[in-house]
Design a protein around this motif. Structure first.
Motif, mmCIF file in Angstrom:
data_model
loop_
_atom_site.group_PDB
_atom_site.id
_atom_site.type_symbol
_atom_site.label_atom_id
_atom_site.label_comp_id
_atom_site.label_asym_id
_atom_site.label_seq_id
_atom_site.Cartn_x
_atom_site.Cartn_y
_atom_site.Cartn_z
ATOM 1 N N PRO A 18 0.852 -1.192 0.000
ATOM 2 C CA PRO A 18 0.000 0.000 0.000
ATOM 3 C C PRO A 18 0.891 1.246 0.000
ATOM 4 N N ARG A 20 1.093 3.774 1.824
ATOM 5 C CA ARG A 20 1.575 4.220 3.142
ATOM 6 C C ARG A 20 2.653 3.313 3.731
ATOM 7 N N ARG A 21 2.964 2.194 3.076
ATOM 8 C CA ARG A 21 3.888 1.231 3.675
ATOM 9 C C ARG A 21 4.841 0.619 2.655
ATOM 10 N N SER A 112 -5.189 -6.209 2.857
ATOM 11 C CA SER A 112 -3.996 -6.388 3.679
ATOM 12 C C SER A 112 -3.177 -5.097 3.769
ATOM 13 N N ASP A 113 -2.436 -4.953 4.851
ATOM 14 C CA ASP A 113 -1.475 -3.867 5.001
ATOM 15 C C ASP A 113 -0.061 -4.379 4.718
ATOM 16 N N ASP A 114 0.039 -5.603 4.218
ATOM 17 C CA ASP A 114 1.308 -6.266 3.975
ATOM 18 C C ASP A 114 2.076 -5.593 2.839
#
Length: 131
Positions: A18, A20-21, A112-114
């Motif tokens: 994402p 942001r990550r 997911s934030d993965d």
């Protein structure tokens, strides 16, 4: 005649993350939630017993998919692991190779934030031996 083995190797070189990550990797381009299609050639309509070997970095969660010709493989395509891993997953009945151009994509689980990266992917199959 016994069948022969064949394969196609592709350097994906992508991080799926994402906004942001994102990972700080100089060798991997940011692909967002899905890589571009990576095409490979199969010389027969009779390919069978296919599987994929994938080199992945820092996968944190289950749920990401490997798509062959737009169809997701079954099972855990890319399981979680810290650092580098090399994972092999069979096609099963979920996907099929065709004679000519085929394509492979990696898709990050959208909810997911993965954040993870994919290096090299090899698609393997068996085919009838040429007469």
């Amino acid at each position: 005649m016994p069948p022969c083995a064949n394969y196609a190797t592709m350097f994906v070189g992508a991080q799926l993350a994402p906004e942001r990550r994102q990972l700080d990797l100089d060798w991997a381009e940011n692909a967002g939630d899905e890589t571009a299609a990576h095409e490979f050639e199969v010389p027969t309509d009779d390919a069978f017993d296919g599987y994929v070997g994938i080199q992945a970095f820092d996968v944190g969660e289950y749920g990401h998919d490997i798509l062959i010709n737009g169809d997701p493989m079954s099972g855990f395509d890319i399981p979680p692991n810290d650092g580098w891993q090399y994972w092999v997953d069979t096609f099963g009945d979920a996907v099929e190779l065709v004679a000519g151009t085929n394509d492979l994509r990696i898709v990050r689980a959208g909810e997911s934030d993965d954040a993870f990266a994919v290096g090299t992917v090899t698609v393997h199959w068996k085919e009838p031996e040429a007469p």
